[in-house]
Design a protein around this motif. Structure first.
Motif, PDB file in Angstrom:
ATOM      1  N   VAL A 194       0.822  -1.198   0.000  1.00  0.00           N
ATOM      2  CA  VAL A 194       0.000   0.000   0.000  1.00  0.00           C
ATOM      3  C   VAL A 194       0.863   1.259   0.000  1.00  0.00           C
ATOM      4  O   VAL A 194       1.929   1.291   0.615  1.00  0.00           O
ATOM      5  CB  VAL A 194      -0.949  -0.017   1.215  1.00  0.00           C
ATOM      6  CG1 VAL A 194      -0.175   0.125   2.518  1.00  0.00           C
ATOM      7  CG2 VAL A 194      -2.003   1.071   1.098  1.00  0.00           C
ATOM      8  N   LEU A 195       0.395   2.271  -0.725  1.00  0.00           N
ATOM      9  CA  LEU A 195       1.148   3.515  -0.862  1.00  0.00           C
ATOM     10  C   LEU A 195       0.814   4.455   0.290  1.00  0.00           C
ATOM     11  O   LEU A 195      -0.346   4.797   0.509  1.00  0.00           O
ATOM     12  CB  LEU A 195       0.802   4.177  -2.201  1.00  0.00           C
ATOM     13  CG  LEU A 195       1.701   5.316  -2.683  1.00  0.00           C
ATOM     14  CD1 LEU A 195       3.091   4.795  -3.033  1.00  0.00           C
ATOM     15  CD2 LEU A 195       1.075   5.989  -3.899  1.00  0.00           C
ATOM     16  N   ASN A 196       1.844   4.881   1.040  1.00  0.00           N
ATOM     17  CA  ASN A 196       1.649   5.833   2.134  1.00  0.00           C
ATOM     18  C   ASN A 196       2.343   7.151   1.785  1.00  0.00           C
ATOM     19  O   ASN A 196       2.781   7.365   0.653  1.00  0.00           O
ATOM     20  CB  ASN A 196       2.167   5.252   3.458  1.00  0.00           C
ATOM     21  CG  ASN A 196       3.620   4.812   3.365  1.00  0.00           C
ATOM     22  OD1 ASN A 196       4.356   5.217   2.455  1.00  0.00           O
ATOM     23  ND2 ASN A 196       4.046   3.981   4.303  1.00  0.00           N
ATOM     24  N   ILE A 215       5.925  10.468  -1.594  1.00  0.00           N
ATOM     25  CA  ILE A 215       7.063  11.387  -1.708  1.00  0.00           C
ATOM     26  C   ILE A 215       8.119  10.785  -2.631  1.00  0.00           C
ATOM     27  O   ILE A 215       8.719  11.478  -3.470  1.00  0.00           O
ATOM     28  CB  ILE A 215       7.639  11.694  -0.314  1.00  0.00           C
ATOM     29  CG1 ILE A 215       6.624  12.525   0.492  1.00  0.00           C
ATOM     30  CG2 ILE A 215       8.975  12.422  -0.424  1.00  0.00           C
ATOM     31  CD1 ILE A 215       6.995  12.701   1.956  1.00  0.00           C
ATOM     32  N   HIS A 216       8.333   9.470  -2.506  1.00  0.00           N
ATOM     33  CA  HIS A 216       9.271   8.778  -3.392  1.00  0.00           C
ATOM     34  C   HIS A 216       8.797   8.862  -4.841  1.00  0.00           C
ATOM     35  O   HIS A 216       9.581   9.141  -5.763  1.00  0.00           O
ATOM     36  CB  HIS A 216       9.397   7.321  -2.946  1.00  0.00           C
ATOM     37  CG  HIS A 216      10.289   6.484  -3.805  1.00  0.00           C
ATOM     38  ND1 HIS A 216      11.512   6.901  -4.259  1.00  0.00           N
ATOM     39  CD2 HIS A 216      10.105   5.234  -4.309  1.00  0.00           C
ATOM     40  CE1 HIS A 216      12.072   5.948  -4.993  1.00  0.00           C
ATOM     41  NE2 HIS A 216      11.225   4.927  -5.053  1.00  0.00           N
ATOM     42  N   PHE A 217       7.493   8.654  -5.073  1.00  0.00           N
ATOM     43  CA  PHE A 217       6.945   8.762  -6.428  1.00  0.00           C
ATOM     44  C   PHE A 217       7.103  10.181  -6.970  1.00  0.00           C
ATOM     45  O   PHE A 217       7.426  10.376  -8.143  1.00  0.00           O
ATOM     46  CB  PHE A 217       5.465   8.379  -6.437  1.00  0.00           C
ATOM     47  CG  PHE A 217       4.775   8.692  -7.743  1.00  0.00           C
ATOM     48  CD1 PHE A 217       4.935   7.860  -8.840  1.00  0.00           C
ATOM     49  CD2 PHE A 217       3.984   9.840  -7.875  1.00  0.00           C
ATOM     50  CE1 PHE A 217       4.318   8.154 -10.052  1.00  0.00           C
ATOM     51  CE2 PHE A 217       3.367  10.136  -9.079  1.00  0.00           C
ATOM     52  CZ  PHE A 217       3.533   9.295 -10.178  1.00  0.00           C
ATOM     53  N   SER A 218       6.885  11.172  -6.120  1.00  0.00           N
ATOM     54  CA  SER A 218       6.994  12.572  -6.553  1.00  0.00           C
ATOM     55  C   SER A 218       8.400  12.900  -7.021  1.00  0.00           C
ATOM     56  O   SER A 218       8.589  13.641  -8.001  1.00  0.00           O
ATOM     57  CB  SER A 218       6.566  13.503  -5.411  1.00  0.00           C
ATOM     58  OG  SER A 218       5.219  13.247  -5.033  1.00  0.00           O
ATOM     59  N   ARG A 219       9.395  12.352  -6.335  1.00  0.00           N
ATOM     60  CA  ARG A 219      10.777  12.559  -6.767  1.00  0.00           C
ATOM     61  C   ARG A 219      11.015  11.907  -8.127  1.00  0.00           C
ATOM     62  O   ARG A 219      11.692  12.468  -9.001  1.00  0.00           O
ATOM     63  CB  ARG A 219      11.747  11.992  -5.721  1.00  0.00           C
ATOM     64  CG  ARG A 219      11.756  12.778  -4.412  1.00  0.00           C
ATOM     65  CD  ARG A 219      12.538  12.035  -3.345  1.00  0.00           C
ATOM     66  NE  ARG A 219      12.544  12.776  -2.085  1.00  0.00           N
ATOM     67  CZ  ARG A 219      12.789  12.211  -0.903  1.00  0.00           C
ATOM     68  NH1 ARG A 219      13.062  10.898  -0.834  1.00  0.00           N
ATOM     69  NH2 ARG A 219      12.790  12.934   0.201  1.00  0.00           N
ATOM     70  N   PRO A 271      -1.946  14.201   3.744  1.00  0.00           N
ATOM     71  CA  PRO A 271      -1.593  15.550   3.298  1.00  0.00           C
ATOM     72  C   PRO A 271      -0.141  15.711   2.867  1.00  0.00           C
ATOM     73  O   PRO A 271       0.148  16.396   1.885  1.00  0.00           O
ATOM     74  CB  PRO A 271      -1.913  16.412   4.521  1.00  0.00           C
ATOM     75  CG  PRO A 271      -2.975  15.649   5.256  1.00  0.00           C
ATOM     76  CD  PRO A 271      -2.632  14.210   5.057  1.00  0.00           C
ATOM     77  N   ALA A 272       0.779  15.074   3.588  1.00  0.00           N
ATOM     78  CA  ALA A 272       2.203  15.234   3.252  1.00  0.00           C
ATOM     79  C   ALA A 272       2.499  14.675   1.863  1.00  0.00           C
ATOM     80  O   ALA A 272       3.229  15.286   1.072  1.00  0.00           O
ATOM     81  CB  ALA A 272       3.074  14.550   4.303  1.00  0.00           C
ATOM     82  N   GLY A 273       1.943  13.514   1.560  1.00  0.00           N
ATOM     83  CA  GLY A 273       2.158  12.910   0.249  1.00  0.00           C
ATOM     84  C   GLY A 273       1.525  13.722  -0.865  1.00  0.00           C
ATOM     85  O   GLY A 273       2.123  13.916  -1.935  1.00  0.00           O
ATOM     86  N   LEU A 274       0.311  14.205  -0.633  1.00  0.00           N
ATOM     87  CA  LEU A 274      -0.356  15.019  -1.639  1.00  0.00           C
ATOM     88  C   LEU A 274       0.388  16.328  -1.874  1.00  0.00           C
ATOM     89  O   LEU A 274       0.522  16.788  -3.009  1.00  0.00           O
ATOM     90  CB  LEU A 274      -1.793  15.305  -1.209  1.00  0.00           C
ATOM     91  CG  LEU A 274      -2.787  14.147  -1.367  1.00  0.00           C
ATOM     92  CD1 LEU A 274      -4.124  14.515  -0.745  1.00  0.00           C
ATOM     93  CD2 LEU A 274      -2.962  13.778  -2.836  1.00  0.00           C
ATOM     94  N   SER A 275       0.880  16.940  -0.819  1.00  0.00           N
ATOM     95  CA  SER A 275       1.630  18.191  -0.949  1.00  0.00           C
ATOM     96  C   SER A 275       2.855  17.999  -1.833  1.00  0.00           C
ATOM     97  O   SER A 275       3.169  18.851  -2.688  1.00  0.00           O
ATOM     98  CB  SER A 275       2.057  18.710   0.425  1.00  0.00           C
ATOM     99  OG  SER A 275       0.951  19.123   1.182  1.00  0.00           O
ATOM    100  N   ALA A 276       3.562  16.889  -1.637  1.00  0.00           N
ATOM    101  CA  ALA A 276       4.755  16.611  -2.445  1.00  0.00           C
ATOM    102  C   ALA A 276       4.378  16.459  -3.915  1.00  0.00           C
ATOM    103  O   ALA A 276       5.059  16.992  -4.801  1.00  0.00           O
ATOM    104  CB  ALA A 276       5.449  15.352  -1.934  1.00  0.00           C
ATOM    105  N   LEU A 277       3.300  15.746  -4.197  1.00  0.00           N
ATOM    106  CA  LEU A 277       2.873  15.540  -5.579  1.00  0.00           C
ATOM    107  C   LEU A 277       2.443  16.844  -6.231  1.00  0.00           C
ATOM    108  O   LEU A 277       2.843  17.163  -7.357  1.00  0.00           O
ATOM    109  CB  LEU A 277       1.726  14.535  -5.617  1.00  0.00           C
ATOM    110  CG  LEU A 277       1.104  14.271  -6.987  1.00  0.00           C
ATOM    111  CD1 LEU A 277       2.147  13.724  -7.958  1.00  0.00           C
ATOM    112  CD2 LEU A 277      -0.076  13.313  -6.873  1.00  0.00           C
TER     113      LEU A 277
END
Length: 354
Positions: free
Chosen positions: A26-28, A33-37, A69-75
Motif C-alpha cells: 500500500v502507498l503511504n 514522496i518517493h513517487f513525486s521525486r 496531506p504530506a504525500g499530496l503536498s509533495a505531488l
C-alpha cells in the motif's frame, strides 16, 4: 519498496494520467514522496514530447491507499513546478481527515481559469462536518463555477466543482446544507429541493455534491443481518420497475421486489409526445447501452444490448437519459454518467420522443 515505471504516469489523449490506485504494498506518504521525486525527474521529457499536458493537466487516482496531506503536498508541488495543472483527483478510501483540506483548498484557488480542477473524489474517508464546509467555502473563494479548459472559456461555460464526500464522517449532512444556505454557499445536491438554494439551477452552484446524504461507513453484505437475527439493519431489496405516465401518474407494473405480481416489465411504448418514465436496472455492464453525448444536451440511447437489463425494460434507440440515480445528467460529463450507471441497481429517468 515501491518501484515506479512509465505505466504509472502516462499521457492519454493529451492528459497526464497518474494511476496509483490499490498499490501493493500500500502507498503511504513516504511512498508518495518517493513517487513525486521520480515524477520530478521524468516530467521534463514527458512535457517536451507532448506539451498538451500543460493544457489538459493531470488526472490523479490514488484510491485505496494510505496517502495523507504530506504525500499530496509533495505531488502537487512537483506538478506545479512543471506547470501541469491538476484536473481531477480521485482519493477514495485513503483514511483522509480534516487536515487534507489545508492542502486541497489552495489548489482550488491557485489554478487559473481555463485550468481549474473539475473534480475531487474523496468518498469513503474520515472528513467531518467542518472539513466539508471548509471545502465548499474554498470552492466559493476559488471562484467556482469556473472554466476547466479553453473551450469553456470560449463558450463562457463555467462548471461547478464536482465534489464527492459520501461515506465520510459527516454526522448530519442536512445541517451542512442548511449551514451553506445561511453562509451564502451554493451547494447543489443535484436533485430539486435538496440544494442549499431552493431555486438551484444545478449548473451555477459552487459545488455539486452527488450522494452527499449517504454518510457513515458502508456495511459489507456479509455483515448485514436479517430481520429477527439480532435486530440488525435489513438489506434493502432492489427497487421495482416504475412506469410513469406522461403527466407523472401511473403505478407499478410487473413483478416487484416487494412481492407484487403482474406480467413482467412493460416495454416503454413509443409516443408522438414526449413521455417521461422511470425504470430500474437490476444490473448494468459495460456494453449494455450505447450512448451519444452532446454539449448541453441529454445523453441519447443509440442502442441497447439484446437481452440486457436495459433491453428488458424497453430502453431503445432515440430515448434520452434525464436522471441517473436521481442526478440530473444534463450537467454531468460522460465519465460521470458511466460511473453512475455502474452503481447497480440503477434508477434511470428516460424521455422518449419519436
Amino acid at each position: 519498496a515501491h518501484v515506479f515505471t512509465a505505466r504509472d504516469a502516462q499521457v492519454r489523449s493529451g492528459q497526464l494520467v497518474i494511476d496509483l490506485q490499490k498499490r501493493a504494498p500500500v502507498l503511504n506518504n513516504e511512498g508518495m514522496i518517493h513517487f513525486s521525486r521520480w515524477l520530478d525527474a521524468a516530467l521534463p521529457a514527458v512535457v517536451k514530447h507532448d506539451e498538451s499536458v500543460l493544457q489538459h493537466g493531470a488526472a490523479i487516482d490514488i484510491s485505496d491507499n494510505l496517502v495523507g496531506p504530506a504525500g499530496l503536498s509533495a505531488l502537487f508541488a512537483v506538478l506545479k513546478k512543471h506547470c501541469v495543472p491538476v484536473s481531477v483527483l480521485k482519493a477514495f478510501r485513503n483514511v483522509l481527515q480534516e487536515e487534507v483540506v489545508d492542502v486541497l483548498a489552495p489548489l482550488l484557488k491557485d489554478q487559473q481559469d481555463g485550468y481549474a480542477i473539475t473534480g475531487l473524489h474523496l468518498g469513503h474517508n474520515r472528513i467531518g462536518t467542518e472539513g466539508a464546509l471548509r471545502l465548499i467555502a474554498a470552492a466559493k473563494a476559488g471562484g467556482y463555477p469556473r472554466a476547466a479548459n479553453k473551450q469553456d472559456l470560449v463558450n463562457d461555460e463555467p462548471r461547478p466543482l464536482w465534489l464527492r464526500l459520501e461515506r465520510n464522517e459527516i454526522q448530519s449532512p442536512e445541517e451542512v446544507i442548511a449551514a451553506c444556505a445561511d453562509g451564502g454557499l451554493l451547494a447543489c445536491c443535484m436533485e430539486d429541493g435538496l440544494c442549499s438554494n431552493p431555486d438551484c439551477l444545478h449548473i451555477t452552484a459552487h459545488v455539486q455534491l452527488p450522494h452527499f446524504f449517504q454518510q457513515g461507513q458502508e456495511q459489507k453484505p456479509a455483515e448485514v443481518k436479517k430481520e429477527g437475527q439480532g435486530g440488525g439493519p435489513i438489506r434493502q431489496a432492489p427497487l421495482p420497475v416504475l412506469q410513469r405516465g406522461p403527466y407523472g401518474k401511473g403505478g407499478l407494473k410487473g413483478k416487484s421486489a416487494n412481492g407484487g405480481h403482474g406480467q413482467g416489465p412493460v416495454p416503454l411504448a413509443r409516443s408522438s409526445e414526449p413521455v417521461v418514465r422511470d425504470v430500474v436496472l437490476d444490473e448494468f455492464e459495460e456494453g449494455d447501452l450505447d450512448l451519444k453525448f452532446s454539449d448541453g444536451g441529454l445523453p441519447e440511447v443509440i442502442d441497447a444490448k439484446p437481452g440486457s437489463s436495459a433491453d428488458q425494460v424497453g430502453m431503445a434507440a432515440g430515448m434520452q437519459l434525464m436522471r441517473v440515480q436521481g442526478i440530473d445528467v444534463m450537467i454531468a460529463k460522460p465519465e460521470q454518467v458511466w460511473e453512475l450507471l455502474a452503481q447497480a441497481p440503477v434508477r434511470i429517468r428516460v424521455k422518449q420522443v419519436d
